[in-house]
Every structure is written in structure tokens, then in C-alpha cells.
Enzyme design. Structure first.
Site, mmCIF file in Angstrom:
data_model
loop_
_atom_site.group_PDB
_atom_site.id
_atom_site.type_symbol
_atom_site.label_atom_id
_atom_site.label_comp_id
_atom_site.label_asym_id
_atom_site.label_seq_id
_atom_site.Cartn_x
_atom_site.Cartn_y
_atom_site.Cartn_z
ATOM 1 N N ARG A 135 0.832 -1.110 -0.101
ATOM 2 C CA ARG A 135 -0.009 -0.053 0.060
ATOM 3 C C ARG A 135 0.685 1.306 0.147
ATOM 4 O O ARG A 135 0.703 2.238 0.664
ATOM 5 C CB ARG A 135 -0.868 0.094 1.059
ATOM 6 C CG ARG A 135 -1.922 -1.167 1.128
ATOM 7 C CD ARG A 135 -3.086 -1.154 -0.124
ATOM 8 N NE ARG A 135 -3.704 -1.965 0.062
ATOM 9 C CZ ARG A 135 -3.824 -3.224 -0.504
ATOM 10 N NH1 ARG A 135 -2.358 -3.416 -1.162
ATOM 11 N NH2 ARG A 135 -4.620 -4.409 -0.426
ATOM 12 N N GLU A 163 -5.785 5.806 5.054
ATOM 13 C CA GLU A 163 -5.510 5.545 3.530
ATOM 14 C C GLU A 163 -5.791 6.441 2.608
ATOM 15 O O GLU A 163 -5.249 6.661 1.856
ATOM 16 C CB GLU A 163 -6.258 4.147 3.325
ATOM 17 C CG GLU A 163 -5.735 3.452 2.194
ATOM 18 C CD GLU A 163 -6.258 1.964 1.809
ATOM 19 O OE1 GLU A 163 -6.862 1.730 0.806
ATOM 20 O OE2 GLU A 163 -6.100 1.175 2.924
ATOM 21 N N SER A 177 -11.650 1.366 2.602
ATOM 22 C CA SER A 177 -10.830 1.157 4.063
ATOM 23 C C SER A 177 -10.459 2.460 4.281
ATOM 24 O O SER A 177 -9.642 3.254 3.667
ATOM 25 C CB SER A 177 -9.711 0.067 3.878
ATOM 26 O OG SER A 177 -10.320 -0.980 3.597
#
Length: 345
Positions: free
Chosen positions: A164, A339, A242
């Protein structure tokens, strides 16, 4: 290029954000690069926006210009009996591209079905899901680096992908014009599945190759069950997926947590990824939680998602996010990292 005043709540999946000073809509790469070069020269504050699925904007954006990436298109660059190389414009819908690849029997992205947003945004945080990441299939990217007047085609290695994450989140500034992917021809079958959730859901063995359409259908159903597929009929999908990344910690640190907490081994054998959703629920935030009087809440389906329950302000979204961070840090000693991009706060 259009400069009409529009609230960014209408261009983002979280549906919050004020009206910027102007919006420059770029339907091809040249318009995109020209706009960026002009803005860099002027030192004007701007943000690049495409699908709007991973961004939370503040209400006061009077000094912000938005560069809206709307270039679309999928082009086969080369192919042989085993592989196909596909070039996709930055503004193209990610899930439309995944659906196209599955329909054409090209494997390697099927487990990333249903992820909202645009193709050009996927390299920024090395988007992934159910055991696949875009860095598995990206070969090169056309990129205009900040301060440059010409784009350059860079190999995937230039962007330093990790879980990520990429160099684009840590100092490498510029714009993505298109992304190139190398996909496999496996006669309608997937690459081996690295997700126990998918194989268990389909009653298959871990590591199995499964029909592409079956994998896509399963992923969309699994994501929808968590409110992670954008749908007008699902209020839990009014968010940005998320809200926090799953923390990566040392194996030694992970031994401090109860055995029932989800954890996944990382390529670095000294590290494991742990469930942010578990940390949140076990810090006192059940699914559906909201601060009294707030229109922001945790999804009823997935503790990792913060949702707009209708008319929430960006301040309410951030207030809930900060409260979750504080309680998780106090209870578990873990700092949750947001995120989405948080712009204007």
C-alpha cells in the site's frame, strides 16, 4: 478545459468537500501535462483528482485548484501466446478495466475487482485486494515529474512499490498520464489465488487457479458484503473504502495480541500484517458506531470503513477518524495510518 464552480462533494465517493477556486478538466494527457506545467510555474496550490474514491476534502477550499483527470481508453500494445501488454489512460475507471480484462480472458487483476477509482491513481498507494496488487502487473508508467516540461516513460521499479505504498507517497511528485500492464493468457483461468477468503468462499484449495468470471463474481460479492462496492442502494458504500491501512508490525510485537486477531505473513519473514478492523472493534468501536449527533459513522458492515450517513461534513468524518486513532493507540499501542488523501485540513 472547463472551470465551472462545482462542490467536490459531487466528485468524491465520500460526498464531502467544498467548492474549489476552479476545476480544470483534462480529457487527454496533453491537456493534463499542460495544466500541471502552468500551475507549477505559477506556484498555485492544486490537487489532481480522478475517480475521487480515495480523497476526503475539507470544506474551505477557496485557494485550491482541482485538475480533474478525465482521459480514458484501453489499448493493446503487444501480445503473444502467453501475455498481453495493455496501456490504459489515467482517467479510465479501474473496475471497468478489470471487467474488460476478465471478459477478454486476461489474468492477473481479477481479485482487484470492485475497487473504485481510476487507473492513474492505483500506483500511488499500490492498490490491491485479496492477495493481488497492481505492482504485480504494472510494467511502466508515463509520468510527468514536477518541474519538468516533458513526460518520461518510467519502469515500475522507479516507483519503489511496497505494501500500500510507493515513492509517489514519499516525495516523488508528478502526474501519471497512462499505466501499462502485463497480463497472462491462461485460457480463462485466474492466476493462483493468494487469498484464503476467496478460496474458502468458493470451496476451493488455497493457491488454486479458478475461472476468471467466478473469481470476479466472488470478489464483488465479498466486497459488497462489507459495503465496499459503491452502490446507490447501499448507504454503507458512501465512503472511501478502508479508512485505515492494516498495520505491518514485527512478528515479536504480534505476539502481544490475542490469537484470534487476524494476521498475515509478509514477504519479509520478520513482519506480519494485522487487521485494523479487529483493532478498531476491540478498542470499543462496534460496526455502526457514530459520535452522538454526528452524521459520520462506522459502516454497519465493516469496522474499517467510515461512511457519510447523509449530509456529513468533512470535519465530522475527521473527528470520528481521530477518535478511532486515539483509542486504538491507547488500547493497543498501534498508530493507525489513514489510507485516503486528506486535502485542505
Amino acid at each position: 478545459m472547463s472551470n465551472a464552480p462545482v462542490s467536490l462533494s459531487t466528485l468524491t465517493t465520500m460526498q464531502v468537500g467544498g467548492v474549489p477556486s476552479r476545476i480544470i478538466s483534462c480529457g487527454n494527457t496533453q491537456q493534463l501535462y499542460d495544466a500541471a506545467i502552468e500551475l507549477w510555474r505559477s506556484d498555485e496550490k492544486f490537487h489532481v483528482l480522478a475517480g475521487g474514491s480515495n480523497t476526503v476534502f475539507a470544506e474551505d477550499l477557496a485557494d485550491l485548484t482541482i485538475v480533474h483527470v478525465t482521459n480514458r481508453g484501453v489499448e493493446i500494445v503487444s501480445e503473444d501466446a502467453q501475455f498481453v501488454v495493455v496501456r490504459v489512460q489515467a482517467g479510465h475507471s479501474w473496475d471497468e478495466f478489470v471487467a474488460w480484462s476478465v471478459a477478454n480472458d486476461y489474468a492477473g487483476m481479477e481479485a482487484m475487482s470492485g475497487i473504485p477509482g481510476s487507473v492513474g491513481a492505483t500506483p500511488v498507494q499500490n492498490v490491491g485486494g485479496y492477495g493481488q496488487e497492481v505492482s504485480d502487473v504494472i510494467t511502466q508508467i508515463e509520468f510527468l515529474e514536477k518541474g519538468s516540461v516533458a513526460s518520461v516513460v518510467r519502469p515500475a521499479s522507479y516507483f519503489e512499490f511496497s505494501y500500500r505504498d510507493s515513492a509517489l507517497k514519499h516525495g516523488l511528485e508528478g502526474l501519471v498520464g497512462w499505466v501499462e500492464f502485463k497480463l497472462q493468457k491462461l485460457a480463462g483461468m485466474s492466476v493462483p489465488m493468494k487469498s484464503g477468503q476467496i478460496t474458502e468462499y468458493l470451496g476451493a484449495q488455497y493457491g488454486s487457479a479458478l475461472p476468471l468470471e467466478q473469481v470476479r463474481k466472488a470478489v464483488l460479492e465479498l466486497r459488497a458484503s462489507k459495503g465496499m462496492v459503491i452502490s446507490e442502494s447501499d448507504p454503507d458504500s458512501v465512503g472511501c473504502g478502508s479508512f485505515f491501512t492494516n498495520p505491518v508490525i514485527s512478528v515479536e510485537k504480534s505476539l502481544e495480541f490475542p490469537e484470534e486477531m487476524q494476521r498475515w505473513r509478509m514477504p519479509n519473514e520478520d513482519q506480519v500484517k494485522i487487521s485494523a478492523g479487529w483493532l478498531i472493534e476491540n478498542a470499543g468501536f462496534p460496526k455502526g458506531y457514530s459520535i452522538p449527533g454526528s452524521k459520520a459513522g462506522i459502516s454497519n458492515k465493516h469496522a474499517l470503513a467510515i461512511t457519510n450517513r447523509g449530509g456529513a461534513s468533512s470535519a465530522e468524518i475527521l473527528e470520528l477518524a481521530r477518535l478511532i486513532q486515539e483509542r486504538v493507540a491507547a488500547r493497543w499501542g498501534i498508530n493507525l495510518i489513514p489510507e485516503p488523501n486528506l486535502i485542505g485540513f
